[in-house]
Motif scaffolding. Structure first.
Motif, mmCIF file in Angstrom:
data_model
loop_
_atom_site.group_PDB
_atom_site.id
_atom_site.type_symbol
_atom_site.label_atom_id
_atom_site.label_comp_id
_atom_site.label_asym_id
_atom_site.label_seq_id
_atom_site.Cartn_x
_atom_site.Cartn_y
_atom_site.Cartn_z
ATOM 1 N N ALA A 1 19.044 1.657 -17.975
ATOM 2 C CA ALA A 1 19.205 1.098 -16.632
ATOM 3 C C ALA A 1 20.547 0.380 -16.507
ATOM 4 O O ALA A 1 21.217 0.472 -15.469
ATOM 5 C CB ALA A 1 18.060 0.137 -16.327
ATOM 6 N N TYR A 2 20.946 -0.319 -17.573
ATOM 7 C CA TYR A 2 22.233 -1.038 -17.558
ATOM 8 C C TYR A 2 23.398 -0.060 -17.401
ATOM 9 O O TYR A 2 24.250 -0.226 -16.517
ATOM 10 C CB TYR A 2 22.398 -1.837 -18.849
ATOM 11 N N TYR A 3 23.439 0.965 -18.264
ATOM 12 C CA TYR A 3 24.558 1.906 -18.207
ATOM 13 C C TYR A 3 24.537 2.744 -16.928
ATOM 14 O O TYR A 3 25.599 3.058 -16.373
ATOM 15 C CB TYR A 3 24.566 2.814 -19.438
ATOM 16 N N LEU A 4 23.360 3.074 -16.435
ATOM 17 C CA LEU A 4 23.282 3.816 -15.180
ATOM 18 C C LEU A 4 23.800 2.975 -14.019
ATOM 19 O O LEU A 4 24.532 3.470 -13.149
ATOM 20 C CB LEU A 4 21.847 4.267 -14.913
ATOM 21 N N THR A 5 23.454 1.695 -14.002
ATOM 22 C CA THR A 5 23.946 0.798 -12.949
ATOM 23 C C THR A 5 25.467 0.687 -13.003
ATOM 24 O O THR A 5 26.138 0.740 -11.965
ATOM 25 C CB THR A 5 23.313 -0.606 -13.106
ATOM 26 N N CYS A 6 26.002 0.558 -14.222
ATOM 27 C CA CYS A 6 27.450 0.506 -14.383
ATOM 28 C C CYS A 6 28.099 1.782 -13.855
ATOM 29 O O CYS A 6 29.136 1.747 -13.179
ATOM 30 C CB CYS A 6 27.827 0.310 -15.848
ATOM 31 N N ASN A 7 27.463 2.906 -14.144
ATOM 32 C CA ASN A 7 27.982 4.207 -13.715
ATOM 33 C C ASN A 7 28.024 4.287 -12.199
ATOM 34 O O ASN A 7 29.020 4.733 -11.601
ATOM 35 C CB ASN A 7 27.070 5.317 -14.284
ATOM 36 N N ILE A 8 26.946 3.832 -11.552
ATOM 37 C CA ILE A 8 26.881 3.857 -10.068
ATOM 38 C C ILE A 8 27.965 2.968 -9.479
ATOM 39 O O ILE A 8 28.649 3.352 -8.519
ATOM 40 C CB ILE A 8 25.475 3.422 -9.607
ATOM 41 N N VAL A 9 28.116 1.774 -10.028
ATOM 42 C CA VAL A 9 29.125 0.832 -9.519
ATOM 43 C C VAL A 9 30.529 1.424 -9.652
ATOM 44 O O VAL A 9 31.345 1.345 -8.727
ATOM 45 C CB VAL A 9 29.032 -0.519 -10.259
#
Length: 250
Positions: free
Chosen positions: A237-245
């Motif tokens: 979830a952390y890396y996916l959120t970073c990716n979206i941002v």
């Protein structure tokens, strides 16, 4: 052609690509670096793709065509080409993209001079008709495994790896994002990816491009983090959120 130049095996998966495949193949034929083999694997196209690529095969013995017996997706299709590859270097070029004429010349020289095992370059975006969209993607100078977890910073059409150093490395069997998974697989061993800061390829942005479907992109990134990288729910979830941002900022 200089015979002392290492052979480059070019991996091209083909599926219903009749509209662009000739442009793609011609961009390989126009390379200043001529010691290559182009491995075209057709994934049971229903259009004229196979007849087009067969015509190129008849005209140039460096072009080799393979046809799968059932539609299997891009990972299986590309892995077939990797399996058949005889070159020291494995390069990737999708069936709707194209290279600039000095792409291989400059990139292989860069790898040989520096001893790098995985490299990528800058590229520009073009529309369906081949006109520039006036957007350039610049390569990151050095990328580690951890760097790449935040987002895929390597354009598949620009990537080359040295199988003399790494051995043959195959794409994980994901329906989408298998190229991203391959770079992570290489970098997880401790290798780094190095960027050649020149624009040497052109990425064709079409309606079917994964990059144009943001929801699909998020879903497959999640699958990659959870099922291929085997990350916990929280880390994924952390890396996916970073990716979206990062995508929203680009």
């Amino acid at each position: 052609m200089s015979l002392n130049k290492p052979l480059v095996s070019i991996v091209t998966a083909c599926y219903n690509s009749e509209k662009y495949i000739s442009d793609t193949i011609n961009s390989v034929l126009n390379q200043t670096y001529q010691n290559w083999e182009l491995l075209l694997v057709d994934d049971c196209s229903t259009d004229a793709s196979i007849s087009i690529i067969r015509s190129f095969e008849k005209a140039d013995k460096r072009i080799k065509v393979y046809k799968l017996t059932e539609n299997s997706g891009p990972a299986v299709t590309r892995n077939k080409a990797i399996k058949e590859a005889k070159g020291r270097f494995i390069a990737f070029l999708d069936s709707d993209d194209r290279w600039l004429p000095d792409k291989l010349e400059k990139q292989i020289a860069f790898m040989l001079a520096k001893g790098y095992s995985l490299t990528h370059t800058g590229y520009e975006l073009i529309d369906e008709s081949g006109k520039t969209l006036n957007k350039i993607i610049r390569p990151t100078t050095v990328l580690s495994y951890n760097d790449m977890l935040y987002s895929n910073k390597i354009g598949c059409l620009t990537a080359v790896y040295d199988q003399k150093q790494l051995g043959k490395i195959y794409m994980p069997l994901l329906l989408k994002r298998q190229d991203y998974a391959l770079w992570l697989k290489i970098l997880k061993t401790g290798e780094k990816a190095y960027g050649l800061s020149e624009i040497l390829s052109q990425y064709r942005k079409t309606e079917s491009s994964l990059s144009s479907n943001k929801i699909n992109l998020i879903r497959w990134n999640w699958k990659l983090l959870r099922e291929v990288e085997n990350m916990s729910f929280i880390k994924s979830a952390y890396y996916l959120t970073c990716n979206i941002v990062l995508k929203l900022k680009s």
